[in-house]
Each structure stands twice: as C-alpha cells, then as structure tokens.
Design an enzyme around this catalytic site. Sequence first.
Site, PDB file in Angstrom:
ATOM      1  N   SER A 252       0.863  -1.185   0.000  1.00  0.00           N
ATOM      2  CA  SER A 252       0.000   0.000   0.000  1.00  0.00           C
ATOM      3  C   SER A 252       0.895   1.230   0.000  1.00  0.00           C
ATOM      4  O   SER A 252       2.055   1.168   0.433  1.00  0.00           O
ATOM      5  CB  SER A 252      -0.884   0.005   1.251  1.00  0.00           C
ATOM      6  OG  SER A 252      -1.519   1.259   1.425  1.00  0.00           O
TER       7      SER A 252
ATOM      8  N   TYR B 235      -2.529  -0.955  11.055  1.00  0.00           N
ATOM      9  CA  TYR B 235      -2.576  -1.266   9.624  1.00  0.00           C
ATOM     10  C   TYR B 235      -1.298  -0.814   8.936  1.00  0.00           C
ATOM     11  O   TYR B 235      -0.660  -1.588   8.200  1.00  0.00           O
ATOM     12  CB  TYR B 235      -3.794  -0.600   8.977  1.00  0.00           C
ATOM     13  CG  TYR B 235      -3.761  -0.664   7.465  1.00  0.00           C
ATOM     14  CD1 TYR B 235      -4.010  -1.866   6.808  1.00  0.00           C
ATOM     15  CD2 TYR B 235      -3.459   0.464   6.704  1.00  0.00           C
ATOM     16  CE1 TYR B 235      -3.954  -1.944   5.422  1.00  0.00           C
ATOM     17  CE2 TYR B 235      -3.413   0.390   5.327  1.00  0.00           C
ATOM     18  CZ  TYR B 235      -3.669  -0.811   4.687  1.00  0.00           C
ATOM     19  OH  TYR B 235      -3.607  -0.870   3.319  1.00  0.00           O
TER      20      TYR B 235
END
Length: 286
Positions: free
Chosen positions: A132, A145
């Site tokens: 990501s 996360y």
Amino acid sequence: MARVAIVTGASAGIGAATSRLLHERGFRVYAVARRLDRMAPLATLGIHTVRADVTSEADLVALVDRVMTESGRIDVLVNNAGYGSFGAVEDVSLDEARRQFEVNVFGAARLCQLVLPHLRAQGSGRIINVSSVGARMYEPLAGWYHSTKYALEGLSDCLRVELEPLGIDVVIIRPGGIETEFPAAAGERLLAISGDGAYADYARRYALTLTSDAGVLSSPSVAARTIGRAATARRPRARYAVGRGAKAALVARWLLPDRAYDRLVIGLFTALATIAARRAKRSAGA
C-alpha cells in the site's frame, strides 16, 4: 504449458480483478479466499477457486500441495489477502493487532516459504506482494494497519535480494485509493473500536471520509493491470505505485520533512472530513 498463478484475497476487489486478468492472459489461476461462494463468478470463467484462510497452516499446505499435484509448477504468487482494522493505537487490543499481522504479514510470509522450494527447483518464479502507499506514508487512527504494510515491505525487500541470485523476482505493489470493500469495512471497524471515548470525534469524522465516495478511488482493474505487468515483464520493477493519488502521496512524503508532512496529513484529513460531512448532509436532505 500454461503458466500457473496463485492469487490470495480473490473474493473481491483487487484479488478478483487480478484473477480474471491473469486468466485472460493465459495463466492457469488458483484464486484463493475464505469465502468460496464469493468466487463463484471466477469459477464460471474456468478459474480454479480454493477456500483457504491465510492464517491456517493446514489450509496453506493443502493449497500448495493441490497446485503442485494438479499443475506441476508455480510461476507467480500474488499475496493480496489483507485487511485494515482501524482505530486508535490505545484502543485496539493486542489480540486484534496480532490478528492483523497474522493476515497481512505472516500469512504472506508463510505462503512464500511454502512455494519457494518449488520456485527454486524451477530456477524461476515471481512473488508479488500487494502492499500500500500506506507503507511509506501514515495517517491517524490506522497505526496497526500501517505497521503491517511497513513490515511487509521490509520483508519483501530482504526477500528480493535473497532470491535474485536464484532467478526469482519479488515485486511490491503499492495501491493508493482503490474502490474495494476495504474503506467501508475499515470505517466500520474504526467506529466499533474508537467510536466512543477519547478519540470519538476524530474517529467519527475519519469514518465518514472512509465510507463516503470522495471521488478519489480507482477501479480494482487499474491495480490488476499493474499486477499483470509485474507478472509478465521480462525484468519487473521492484515497486509499482498504482491508483489515483498514489504517486502524489509518495512524492509528498519524499519531499517533505516529518513535521511538514504531519501538518499536510492533518490538513488533508480535516478537508476530506468537511467534504464528506457536507455530502452526507446533502444526501440526507435529498
């Protein structure tokens, strides 16, 4: 002989789009997810669908054994399974934090370990880890996360230099905002974990930005096409940024000192929350 690919997290979003694209390009695809029923549209195309939980040792061993028994080789592994459990670091239980690492990091790592003996025996292969832009940037209420994505990229970089002499490539994909189930699910978890208490106002405003359509999301097919390039290029790049805003976010992080980037993140968060609130108000009045 058809090339063989394993794609995890294939029940929706990037994983489903990637499975379809690789199948269209002639790969024999094994699409993997916990929800077999959600992969029925892939099965109708002739894609092999496999129910497996990436945190289950037995499931992963059985998956690799099945692929080798049926196809005799593995050419591409796409580690796409993952989720975001948002919430203030103070609020998220360590059990939930560990669960996120188990899915986002250790599941991918274990699948790499299981396929590598076969790739080494072939003298070729490609591991594509879907990370990501969150592995380089950061935002409030998403500490665990982002930690998993930082960890996945560190592992991938080390793995790449370990495997390069063996003819095996490791590629990192850095999606930005992609139109998947992720934003809504993350927003729901955020409210469940930090919707009350010291971070409640922050959490409610942030959840609104996650669950609203802010017009900044790209189709999963955009990410799938990039994964397809990474899977088939003669010499793939080490990293690909993909999706609306991904490259801009990475450039901003590279250019700005930490404190300046902190202010940018807070300012952007405030602006997006304001826009989302206005849209929600208009929708309620419609």
